[in-house]
Design a protein around this motif. Structure first.
Motif, PDB file in Angstrom:
ATOM      1  N   ASP A  71       2.735  -6.479  -4.310  1.00  0.00           N
ATOM      2  CA  ASP A  71       2.428  -5.438  -3.507  1.00  0.00           C
ATOM      3  C   ASP A  71       1.655  -4.747  -4.271  1.00  0.00           C
ATOM      4  OD1 ASP A  71       3.997  -6.792  -1.386  1.00  0.00           O
ATOM      5  OD2 ASP A  71       5.778  -5.413  -1.709  1.00  0.00           O
ATOM      6  N   GLU A 102       3.071   4.633  -6.357  1.00  0.00           N
ATOM      7  CA  GLU A 102       3.748   3.475  -6.534  1.00  0.00           C
ATOM      8  C   GLU A 102       4.372   3.503  -7.992  1.00  0.00           C
ATOM      9  OE1 GLU A 102       4.474   1.564  -4.292  1.00  0.00           O
ATOM     10  OE2 GLU A 102       3.121   2.601  -2.718  1.00  0.00           O
ATOM     11  N   LYS A 128       8.535   1.356   4.857  1.00  0.00           N
ATOM     12  CA  LYS A 128       7.715   0.292   5.616  1.00  0.00           C
ATOM     13  C   LYS A 128       6.700   0.383   6.350  1.00  0.00           C
ATOM     14  CE  LYS A 128      12.183  -2.637   5.421  1.00  0.00           C
ATOM     15  NZ  LYS A 128      11.872  -3.914   4.645  1.00  0.00           N
ATOM     16  N   THR A 131       3.884   1.238   4.437  1.00  0.00           N
ATOM     17  CA  THR A 131       3.135   0.105   4.039  1.00  0.00           C
ATOM     18  C   THR A 131       2.110  -0.626   5.084  1.00  0.00           C
ATOM     19  OG1 THR A 131       4.800  -0.592   2.435  1.00  0.00           O
ATOM     20  CG2 THR A 131       3.583  -2.431   3.238  1.00  0.00           C
ATOM     21  N   THR A 167       3.129   8.477   1.840  1.00  0.00           N
ATOM     22  CA  THR A 167       3.313   8.059   0.520  1.00  0.00           C
ATOM     23  C   THR A 167       4.250   9.157  -0.269  1.00  0.00           C
ATOM     24  OG1 THR A 167       1.622   6.571   0.305  1.00  0.00           O
ATOM     25  CG2 THR A 167       2.196   7.439  -1.776  1.00  0.00           C
TER      26      THR A 167
END
Length: 185
Positions: A71, A102, A128, A131, A167
């Motif tokens: 990912d 990340e 989720k 994403t 994020t």
């Protein structure tokens, strides 16, 4: 090491990363369409490998390690090529926020696992949603051409801003959950 169907799908997604880069820079009127299709295929295999793993109980330690790596690699490479193609401060800032989060959360998860508290930094519903928004945004940015009169690139920029905000929010949630363990010692 057990190679399950979900793990094979994850490996396939990793193989798609250099394909995405090559197709993105391919000098053809179709390159944006093909590059977008490659990225979307990777995003769909991300969903599919998780579904197959849950549905058919095909978990493996290697798959659990490899899935988030795939990912992060896919998103990071896609954002790099988008920023290179559209080098604005705004695009670079949004991409830096996403990639920086990340890296930070991956390091936090690793550290928390070493502390025996990995359950505190599991993927949450907000992650989720982030994403999904991020994948749609990047798809729009790679495609970049107007479609049916819609300004696809502008839509992608706005969605990337939403993804960057999500994020930061989800990253703060992870840090808040980990704080009691982090503040010990």
């Amino acid at each position: 090491m057990r190679l399950t169907i979900p793990t094979l799908l994850t490996l396939f997604r990793i193989v798609l990363i250099p394909v995405l880069a090559l197709v993105f820079y391919w000098k053809s009127p179709w390159s944006n369409i093909v590059a977008t299709a490659v990225f979307v295929l990777g995003a769909l295999t991300d969903w599919l490998d998780g579904w197959v793993a849950r549905r058919y109980d095909m978990y493996s330690a290697f798959g659990a390690f490899l899935d988030p790596v795939a990912d992060k690699l896919a998103v990071t490479v896609a954002l790099f090529i988008v920023v290179q193609a559209h080098p604005t401060a705004w695009m670079a800032l949004l991409s830096a926020v996403i990639v920086g989060r990340e890296i930070t959360i991956s390091a936090l998860r690793e550290w928390m696992a070493q502390m025996g508290a990995h359950g505190l930094v599991k993927v949450a519903g907000l992650g989720k949603i982030k994403t999904i928004v991020q994948m749609v945004a990047i798809s729009c940015l790679i495609f970049h051409e107007p479609l049916l009169g819609l300004p696809i690139f502008k839509i992608g920029e706005w969605l990337l801003a939403v993804a960057a905000a999500l994020t930061l929010w989800s990253g703060a949630d992870y840090l808040r959950a980990a704080w009691p363990t982090m503040s010990k010692g």
